[in-house]
Write a protein that holds these residues in place. Structure first.
Motif, PDB file in Angstrom:
ATOM      1  N   GLU A  16      42.392  25.742  60.941  1.00 44.19           N
ATOM      2  CA  GLU A  16      42.176  27.130  60.527  1.00 44.19           C
ATOM      3  C   GLU A  16      41.410  27.192  59.206  1.00 44.19           C
ATOM      4  OE1 GLU A  16      45.031  30.543  58.759  1.00 44.19           O
ATOM      5  OE2 GLU A  16      45.697  29.634  60.636  1.00 44.19           O
ATOM      6  N   LYS A  17      41.828  26.413  58.228  1.00 44.21           N
ATOM      7  CA  LYS A  17      41.186  26.418  56.916  1.00 44.21           C
ATOM      8  C   LYS A  17      39.780  25.833  56.984  1.00 44.21           C
ATOM      9  CE  LYS A  17      44.217  28.575  54.748  1.00 44.21           C
ATOM     10  NZ  LYS A  17      43.905  29.907  54.232  1.00 44.21           N
ATOM     11  N   ALA A  18      39.589  24.784  57.772  1.00 44.36           N
ATOM     12  CA  ALA A  18      38.261  24.179  57.912  1.00 44.36           C
ATOM     13  C   ALA A  18      37.291  25.158  58.551  1.00 44.36           C
ATOM     14  CB  ALA A  18      38.344  22.889  58.733  1.00 44.36           C
ATOM     15  N   ARG A  19      37.755  25.947  59.475  1.00 43.98           N
ATOM     16  CA  ARG A  19      36.890  26.951  60.098  1.00 43.98           C
ATOM     17  C   ARG A  19      36.524  28.040  59.100  1.00 43.98           C
ATOM     18  NH1 ARG A  19      39.428  27.063  66.232  1.00 43.98           N
ATOM     19  NH2 ARG A  19      38.357  25.167  66.889  1.00 43.98           N
ATOM     20  N   GLU A  20      37.428  28.376  58.202  1.00 41.64           N
ATOM     21  CA  GLU A  20      37.089  29.319  57.132  1.00 41.64           C
ATOM     22  C   GLU A  20      35.985  28.743  56.256  1.00 41.64           C
ATOM     23  OE1 GLU A  20      40.315  30.805  54.695  1.00 41.64           O
ATOM     24  OE2 GLU A  20      41.626  30.900  56.455  1.00 41.64           O
ATOM     25  N   PHE A  21      36.084  27.453  55.957  1.00 39.08           N
ATOM     26  CA  PHE A  21      35.098  26.779  55.119  1.00 39.08           C
ATOM     27  C   PHE A  21      33.754  26.663  55.839  1.00 39.08           C
ATOM     28  CE2 PHE A  21      33.087  22.716  53.850  1.00 39.08           C
ATOM     29  CZ  PHE A  21      32.771  23.048  52.536  1.00 39.08           C
ATOM     30  N   GLU A  46      29.468  33.074  50.704  1.00 35.78           N
ATOM     31  CA  GLU A  46      28.687  32.082  49.984  1.00 35.78           C
ATOM     32  C   GLU A  46      29.588  31.039  49.359  1.00 35.78           C
ATOM     33  OE1 GLU A  46      26.159  34.029  47.172  1.00 35.78           O
ATOM     34  OE2 GLU A  46      24.834  34.801  48.741  1.00 35.78           O
ATOM     35  N   ASP A  47      29.128  29.797  49.383  1.00 37.17           N
ATOM     36  CA  ASP A  47      29.844  28.698  48.762  1.00 37.17           C
ATOM     37  C   ASP A  47      29.274  28.502  47.363  1.00 37.17           C
ATOM     38  OD1 ASP A  47      31.233  26.454  48.082  1.00 37.17           O
ATOM     39  OD2 ASP A  47      30.222  25.119  49.491  1.00 37.17           O
ATOM     40  N   ASN A  48      30.039  28.829  46.363  1.00 35.88           N
ATOM     41  CA  ASN A  48      29.541  28.749  44.996  1.00 35.88           C
ATOM     42  C   ASN A  48      30.115  27.570  44.222  1.00 35.88           C
ATOM     43  OD1 ASN A  48      32.130  29.511  44.401  1.00 35.88           O
ATOM     44  ND2 ASN A  48      31.610  31.585  43.758  1.00 35.88           N
ATOM     45  N   GLY A  49      30.723  26.621  44.885  1.00 41.00           N
ATOM     46  CA  GLY A  49      31.247  25.433  44.231  1.00 41.00           C
ATOM     47  C   GLY A  49      32.684  25.552  43.758  1.00 41.00           C
ATOM     48  N   VAL A  53      39.096  28.093  49.270  1.00 41.81           N
ATOM     49  CA  VAL A  53      39.448  27.429  50.526  1.00 41.81           C
ATOM     50  C   VAL A  53      39.331  25.920  50.364  1.00 41.81           C
ATOM     51  CG1 VAL A  53      38.855  27.160  52.968  1.00 41.81           C
ATOM     52  CG2 VAL A  53      38.787  29.427  51.924  1.00 41.81           C
ATOM     53  N   VAL A  54      38.278  25.463  49.685  1.00 40.58           N
ATOM     54  CA  VAL A  54      38.103  24.027  49.431  1.00 40.58           C
ATOM     55  C   VAL A  54      39.257  23.502  48.593  1.00 40.58           C
ATOM     56  CG1 VAL A  54      36.671  22.303  48.261  1.00 40.58           C
ATOM     57  CG2 VAL A  54      35.598  24.060  49.664  1.00 40.58           C
ATOM     58  N   LEU A  55      39.632  24.250  47.579  1.00 39.68           N
ATOM     59  CA  LEU A  55      40.744  23.828  46.729  1.00 39.68           C
ATOM     60  C   LEU A  55      42.047  23.765  47.521  1.00 39.68           C
ATOM     61  CD1 LEU A  55      39.895  25.909  43.526  1.00 39.68           C
ATOM     62  CD2 LEU A  55      39.423  23.487  43.961  1.00 39.68           C
ATOM     63  N   GLU A  56      42.239  24.719  48.407  1.00 41.33           N
ATOM     64  CA  GLU A  56      43.449  24.748  49.233  1.00 41.33           C
ATOM     65  C   GLU A  56      43.477  23.563  50.201  1.00 41.33           C
ATOM     66  OE1 GLU A  56      45.922  28.072  51.808  1.00 41.33           O
ATOM     67  OE2 GLU A  56      43.944  28.572  51.041  1.00 41.33           O
ATOM     68  N   ILE A  57      42.352  23.299  50.860  1.00 43.15           N
ATOM     69  CA  ILE A  57      42.268  22.170  51.792  1.00 43.15           C
ATOM     70  C   ILE A  57      42.489  20.860  51.051  1.00 43.15           C
ATOM     71  CG2 ILE A  57      40.705  20.839  53.265  1.00 43.15           C
ATOM     72  CD1 ILE A  57      39.430  23.539  54.102  1.00 43.15           C
ATOM     73  N   THR A  58      41.821  20.705  49.925  1.00 44.61           N
ATOM     74  CA  THR A  58      41.935  19.467  49.146  1.00 44.61           C
ATOM     75  C   THR A  58      43.370  19.237  48.695  1.00 44.61           C
ATOM     76  OG1 THR A  58      39.647  19.664  48.405  1.00 44.61           O
ATOM     77  CG2 THR A  58      41.083  18.244  47.108  1.00 44.61           C
ATOM     78  N   GLY A  59      44.011  20.259  48.182  1.00 46.87           N
ATOM     79  CA  GLY A  59      45.403  20.123  47.752  1.00 46.87           C
ATOM     80  C   GLY A  59      46.326  19.766  48.895  1.00 46.87           C
ATOM     81  N   ARG A 132      48.805  30.963  62.056  1.00 45.21           N
ATOM     82  CA  ARG A 132      49.354  30.613  60.756  1.00 45.21           C
ATOM     83  C   ARG A 132      48.347  30.870  59.657  1.00 45.21           C
ATOM     84  NH1 ARG A 132      51.405  26.894  62.262  1.00 45.21           N
ATOM     85  NH2 ARG A 132      53.404  26.587  61.954  1.00 45.21           N
ATOM     86  N   THR A 133      48.791  31.392  58.534  1.00 43.48           N
ATOM     87  CA  THR A 133      47.926  31.565  57.382  1.00 43.48           C
ATOM     88  C   THR A 133      48.547  30.968  56.129  1.00 43.48           C
ATOM     89  OG1 THR A 133      48.863  33.749  56.954  1.00 43.48           O
ATOM     90  CG2 THR A 133      46.820  33.659  58.238  1.00 43.48           C
ATOM     91  N   THR A 134      49.712  30.366  56.263  1.00 44.36           N
ATOM     92  CA  THR A 134      50.359  29.735  55.130  1.00 44.36           C
ATOM     93  C   THR A 134      50.545  28.249  55.427  1.00 44.36           C
ATOM     94  OG1 THR A 134      52.541  30.278  56.021  1.00 44.36           O
ATOM     95  CG2 THR A 134      51.597  31.807  54.434  1.00 44.36           C
TER      96      THR A 134
END
Length: 137
Positions: A16-21, A46-49, A53-59, A132-134
């Protein structure tokens, strides 16, 4: 049938999160407004760095056990067609040998990560719910 060290629910959350990214685009609005309403919400995709979502996936990935991370990489490679379910042990061994401690960065660099993980789960005969969103504990 081999067993996964990571649950289908955790993989589903990452799908789910990867698809958001994956729907993010590089910055294309140089005259961004001060609010979303000012620029017709263009900046939302836009992906501004500093993408949350990236921070959430990485964590989330960094909090997984080593075995779960190895299975996640092997599952992505299975979905990508680098091997078959019968070659799972080889895929898993290769993922373990190539482990650098930057699993999240590696996976986020893979286009269509969510789809590849979903295809990998399909090979195991497992499904995931996209409601799921959590995070899953």
């Amino acid at each position: 049938m081999p067993e996964l060290a990571i649950s289908a629910e955790k993989v589903g959350y990452l799908i789910e999160k990867a698809r958001e990214f994956d729907v993010k685009d590089s910055a294309s609005d140089p005259d961004s407004g001060s609010s979303g309403a000012d620029d017709d919400m263009i900046d939302v995709l836009e992906d501004n760095g500093s993408d949350p979502v990236v921070l959430e996936i990485t964590g989330f990935i960094n909090a997984l056990t080593e075995d779960e991370q190895i299975d996640l990489v092997a599952l992505m490679r299975l979905g990508r067609g680098d091997g078959t379910i019968e070659e799972w042990n080889d895929l898993r061994r290769e993922a373990a040998e190539g482990r650098t401690g930057r699993t999240a960065r590696y996976l986020l660099g893979e286009p269509m990560l969510g789809d590849l993980l979903a295809e990998g789960l399909d090979e195991f005969g497992l499904t995931w719910a996209d409601e799921r969103t959590t995070p899953v504990g």
